[in-house]
Scaffold this active site. Sequence first.
Site, mmCIF file in Angstrom:
data_model
loop_
_atom_site.group_PDB
_atom_site.id
_atom_site.type_symbol
_atom_site.label_atom_id
_atom_site.label_comp_id
_atom_site.label_asym_id
_atom_site.label_seq_id
_atom_site.Cartn_x
_atom_site.Cartn_y
_atom_site.Cartn_z
ATOM 1 N N ASP A 79 3.139 -3.711 8.095
ATOM 2 C CA ASP A 79 1.999 -3.092 8.004
ATOM 3 C C ASP A 79 1.030 -4.257 8.217
ATOM 4 O OD1 ASP A 79 -0.651 -2.038 6.897
ATOM 5 O OD2 ASP A 79 0.571 -1.551 4.758
ATOM 6 N N GLN A 132 -4.246 -4.729 7.291
ATOM 7 C CA GLN A 132 -5.128 -5.677 6.675
ATOM 8 C C GLN A 132 -5.051 -7.062 7.545
ATOM 9 O OE1 GLN A 132 -7.519 -5.145 4.644
ATOM 10 N NE2 GLN A 132 -7.019 -3.112 4.062
ATOM 11 N N CYS A 156 -4.761 2.343 -3.728
ATOM 12 C CA CYS A 156 -3.537 2.839 -3.067
ATOM 13 C C CYS A 156 -2.256 2.170 -3.298
ATOM 14 C CB CYS A 156 -3.766 3.163 -1.842
ATOM 15 S SG CYS A 156 -5.106 4.532 -1.321
ATOM 16 N N HIS A 176 0.933 -1.180 0.031
ATOM 17 C CA HIS A 176 -0.027 -0.099 -0.117
ATOM 18 C C HIS A 176 0.809 1.264 0.068
ATOM 19 C CE1 HIS A 176 -2.610 3.001 1.601
ATOM 20 N NE2 HIS A 176 -3.744 2.168 1.380
ATOM 21 N N LYS A 220 -10.581 -0.460 10.373
ATOM 22 C CA LYS A 220 -10.767 -1.488 9.820
ATOM 23 C C LYS A 220 -11.241 -2.772 10.492
ATOM 24 C CE LYS A 220 -7.214 -0.297 6.264
ATOM 25 N NZ LYS A 220 -8.135 -0.013 5.177
#
Length: 407
Positions: A198, A201, A361, A121, A224
């Site tokens: 990261d 997700q 993104c 991302h 999220k």
Amino acid sequence: MDVKAIKEQFPILQQEVNGHPLVYLDSSATSQKPIQVIEAVSDYYKYNNSNVHRGVHTLGSRATDQYEGAREKVREFINATSTKEIIFTRGTTAALNLVASSYAKENVGPEDEIVITPMEHHSNLIPWQQVAKATGARLVYLPLQEDGTISLEDVKNTVNEKTKIVAVAHVSNVLGTINPIKEITEIAHQHNAIMVVDGAQGAPHMKVDVQAINCDFYAFSGHKMCAPTGIGVLYGKQELLENMEPIEFGGEMIDFVNLYDSTWKELPWKFEGGTPIIAGAIGLAAAIDFLHEIGQDEILAYETELAAYALEQMQTIDGIQIYGPKKRAGLVTFNLDDVHPHDTATVLDAEGIAVRAGHHCAQPLMKWLDVTATARASFYLYNTKEDIDLLVAGLLKTKEYFGNGFE
């Protein structure tokens, strides 16, 4: 999982859109919020609204207890060793930028390398571009396999003594690839590099144990994972955070201020300048309670089942291109032949079905896929196989509308 009972706890999902029951398939962009989270935020503003760490009055004490209680819940949620390792931020983007601006610019030089992947991302790509420009370091990209996965052999061949940072997504927001971050961390540490994950997700969909992974930094967002927007978390190992300088200065993060010099509070507060995101943290704590009640292992198993069902059903559509590996997290990114993904999303919206369309993104990944944009359906604990059936029916209607495969 009693998905029907779970779905009933989300007020926004009890509506119609364009005359159809809402089918929300855009949880990778942001999840919906259960009533428990909405009420937790509302109750803070109704009964406990006050600044934290400052006043000795009752409201200030209540707000501080809730705010710091949320930090402890996050610590337990990812199995950090101490609340000193939990920094509240505006989200994953802010957390990754904190690592890049504070740690990397002080510990990376002209002869060094930063290893990332083409699937990142933009939030886990542009900060490292900026570090490379500022320090003279070199960005090095891990190659992707044809299905969008990472080979550990390629990691071993790419990470070397020049590598100072390895930054990789836990889960790709486009491909659904679940990366072997524990094994990548081991390789990074063999070369004395730090591992930045990261987890935007990852954390919402699976159990995360930062001690077991042994990563140095892990970033994720509340919005999220059923929490409000504007709240996120940076986990960092205490010894690294102790030696990092704040990048925001002002109230709340100081210890002593003189006319020409100042000192900082101890961890974690030295990184939380200004009035913190109090209501967001309280909402995040409520979201963690909600996810714990259901069970993170159960959530992952259910989403894996949904993704497998979606792949099976969507592959029956003529002229559909699906991207990413067979084994994936709960999302499917796709294109219909000769139909722009924005058009696909528009037709689906007319049927009450919300999907994402665009470059997500992740423009370098779009280039790797040789497309300008894609459509994406992403699932969460409140979605059902019936939602996927409606998606497939909507895609068939899209094909018919644009004349693909029909005389």
